[in-house]
Design a protein around this motif. Structure first.
Motif, PDB file in Angstrom:
ATOM      1  N   PRO A   1      -4.809  -0.562  10.340  1.00 54.59           N
ATOM      2  CA  PRO A   1      -3.923  -1.715  10.604  1.00 54.59           C
ATOM      3  C   PRO A   1      -2.950  -1.480  11.759  1.00 54.59           C
ATOM      4  O   PRO A   1      -2.746  -2.367  12.588  1.00 54.59           O
ATOM      5  CB  PRO A   1      -3.169  -1.894   9.287  1.00 54.59           C
ATOM      6  CG  PRO A   1      -4.010  -1.272   8.257  1.00 54.59           C
ATOM      7  CD  PRO A   1      -4.737  -0.156   8.935  1.00 54.59           C
TER       8      PRO A   1
ATOM      9  N   PHE B   1     -12.248   7.138   4.017  1.00 58.81           N
ATOM     10  CA  PHE B   1     -11.922   5.724   3.855  1.00 58.81           C
ATOM     11  C   PHE B   1     -10.426   5.517   3.652  1.00 58.81           C
ATOM     12  O   PHE B   1      -9.848   4.585   4.205  1.00 58.81           O
ATOM     13  CB  PHE B   1     -12.715   5.138   2.680  1.00 58.81           C
ATOM     14  CG  PHE B   1     -12.486   3.676   2.479  1.00 58.81           C
ATOM     15  CD1 PHE B   1     -12.996   2.754   3.382  1.00 58.81           C
ATOM     16  CD2 PHE B   1     -11.744   3.217   1.401  1.00 58.81           C
ATOM     17  CE1 PHE B   1     -12.775   1.399   3.212  1.00 58.81           C
ATOM     18  CE2 PHE B   1     -11.522   1.870   1.211  1.00 58.81           C
ATOM     19  CZ  PHE B   1     -12.045   0.961   2.129  1.00 58.81           C
ATOM     20  N   ASP B   2      -9.788   6.381   2.870  1.00 61.45           N
ATOM     21  CA  ASP B   2      -8.348   6.236   2.620  1.00 61.45           C
ATOM     22  C   ASP B   2      -7.543   6.406   3.907  1.00 61.45           C
ATOM     23  O   ASP B   2      -6.595   5.663   4.166  1.00 61.45           O
ATOM     24  CB  ASP B   2      -7.881   7.256   1.581  1.00 61.45           C
ATOM     25  CG  ASP B   2      -8.473   6.976   0.213  1.00 61.45           C
ATOM     26  OD1 ASP B   2      -8.829   5.805  -0.038  1.00 61.45           O
ATOM     27  OD2 ASP B   2      -8.576   7.921  -0.592  1.00 61.45           O
ATOM     28  N   TYR B   3      -7.922   7.395   4.722  1.00 60.37           N
ATOM     29  CA  TYR B   3      -7.198   7.629   5.977  1.00 60.37           C
ATOM     30  C   TYR B   3      -7.424   6.477   6.951  1.00 60.37           C
ATOM     31  O   TYR B   3      -6.506   6.041   7.634  1.00 60.37           O
ATOM     32  CB  TYR B   3      -7.632   8.956   6.599  1.00 60.37           C
ATOM     33  CG  TYR B   3      -6.727   9.403   7.710  1.00 60.37           C
ATOM     34  CD1 TYR B   3      -5.457   9.878   7.443  1.00 60.37           C
ATOM     35  CD2 TYR B   3      -7.138   9.344   9.033  1.00 60.37           C
ATOM     36  CE1 TYR B   3      -4.613  10.271   8.453  1.00 60.37           C
ATOM     37  CE2 TYR B   3      -6.300   9.744  10.054  1.00 60.37           C
ATOM     38  CZ  TYR B   3      -5.037  10.214   9.753  1.00 60.37           C
ATOM     39  OH  TYR B   3      -4.198  10.594  10.755  1.00 60.37           O
TER      40      TYR B   3
ATOM     41  N   LYS C   1      -7.986   3.403   6.104  1.00 61.00           N
ATOM     42  CA  LYS C   1      -7.185   2.291   5.600  1.00 61.00           C
ATOM     43  C   LYS C   1      -5.725   2.417   6.012  1.00 61.00           C
ATOM     44  O   LYS C   1      -5.048   1.424   6.232  1.00 61.00           O
ATOM     45  CB  LYS C   1      -7.273   2.249   4.073  1.00 61.00           C
ATOM     46  CG  LYS C   1      -8.130   1.153   3.548  1.00 61.00           C
ATOM     47  CD  LYS C   1      -8.172   0.986   2.053  1.00 61.00           C
ATOM     48  CE  LYS C   1      -7.278   1.818   1.216  1.00 61.00           C
ATOM     49  NZ  LYS C   1      -7.498   1.649  -0.222  1.00 61.00           N
ATOM     50  N   LYS C   2      -5.250   3.642   6.122  1.00 61.32           N
ATOM     51  CA  LYS C   2      -3.866   3.865   6.490  1.00 61.32           C
ATOM     52  C   LYS C   2      -3.647   3.679   7.998  1.00 61.32           C
ATOM     53  O   LYS C   2      -2.625   3.157   8.421  1.00 61.32           O
ATOM     54  CB  LYS C   2      -3.469   5.290   6.080  1.00 61.32           C
ATOM     55  CG  LYS C   2      -2.006   5.558   6.232  1.00 61.32           C
ATOM     56  CD  LYS C   2      -1.520   6.891   5.704  1.00 61.32           C
ATOM     57  CE  LYS C   2      -2.500   7.923   5.348  1.00 61.32           C
ATOM     58  NZ  LYS C   2      -1.920   9.212   4.987  1.00 61.32           N
TER      59      LYS C   2
END
Length: 160
Positions: free
Chosen positions: A64, A56-58, A60-61
Motif C-alpha cells: 500500500p 505475503f504478510d510482508y 501486504k505491509k
C-alpha cells in the motif's frame, strides 16, 4: 601350504558374497574423488537469496505504501520529485528491514530500542538502490527523448 590356500579361498569366497566388511571405510592411500561444483551454482544460490520474493504478510505491509507513492506523481505532478525521494527512502528501509523481527514497542506504541546497523545488508541495499536509481534515470531519459521529438530530446527543448 594346502591349509593356507583353503584359508585364502574361504576369505575370497566370503568377500565375494559380501559377508566381509572392511574395518576402515576409506583407505588412506586411495585418492578421494574431487567434488566439482559447476561455476554457475554459487551465482544461482546468491541470486536466489538476493531476489527471493517476499512473503505475503510482508507484501501486504509494504505494497500500500509503495503504490500510494507511485500514484502521487500522477495526481500532483509538482510533488513528483518529493514523492520520488520518499519512495527511494521507503524502498531502502523496506529492503534493509526485510526478514527481520519487528522492533519491540512500549505501552504507548513508540519504538522501544534502537538497533545497530549490519554492514553487509546495508552495503548491499545501498548498491541495489544506487543501481535502481541510475537504471531508472537512464530509462526516464530515453522515454522523455522519444516524447520530445527533438534530436537532443526534451532536455534540449527545455534548455534553450
Amino acid at each position: 601350504d594346502d591349509a593356507m590356500e583353503r584359508v585364502v579361498n574361504e576369505i575370497m569366497r566370503r568377500r565375494l558374497r559380501g559377508e566381509m566388511r572392511p574395518k576402515v571405510a576409506d583407505s588412506p592411500w586411495d585418492e578421494r574423488p574431487v567434488q566439482r561444483e559447476m561455476p554457475w551454482v554459487p551465482i544461482l544460490i546468491f541470486l536466489r537469496k538476493l531476489i527471493s520474493p517476499p512473503g505475503f504478510d510482508y507484501a501486504k505491509k509494504v505494497l500500500p505504501t509503495m503504490l500510494f507513492l507511485a500514484f502521487v506523481p500522477w495526481v500532483a505532478p509538482r510533488a513528483a520529485a518529493t514523492a520520488g525521494l520518499i519512495t527511494y527512502m521507503c524502498g531502502f528501509g523496506f529492503i534493509y528491514n526485510r526478514d527481520k523481527e519487528d522492533v519491540p514497542r512500549d505501552e504507548f506504541g513508540q519504538i522501544g530500542e534502537i538497533r545497530p546497523y549490519e554492514t553487509q545488508p546495508l552495503y548491499l541495499t545501498c548498491a541495489l538502490m544506487v543501481g535502481v536509481h541510475f537504471a531508472s534515470k537512464a530509462l526516464a531519459k530515453r522515454l522523455v527523448a522519444r516524447l520530445g521529438g527533438a534530436p537532443g530530446g526534451l532536455e534540449s527543448i527545455l534548455k534553450g
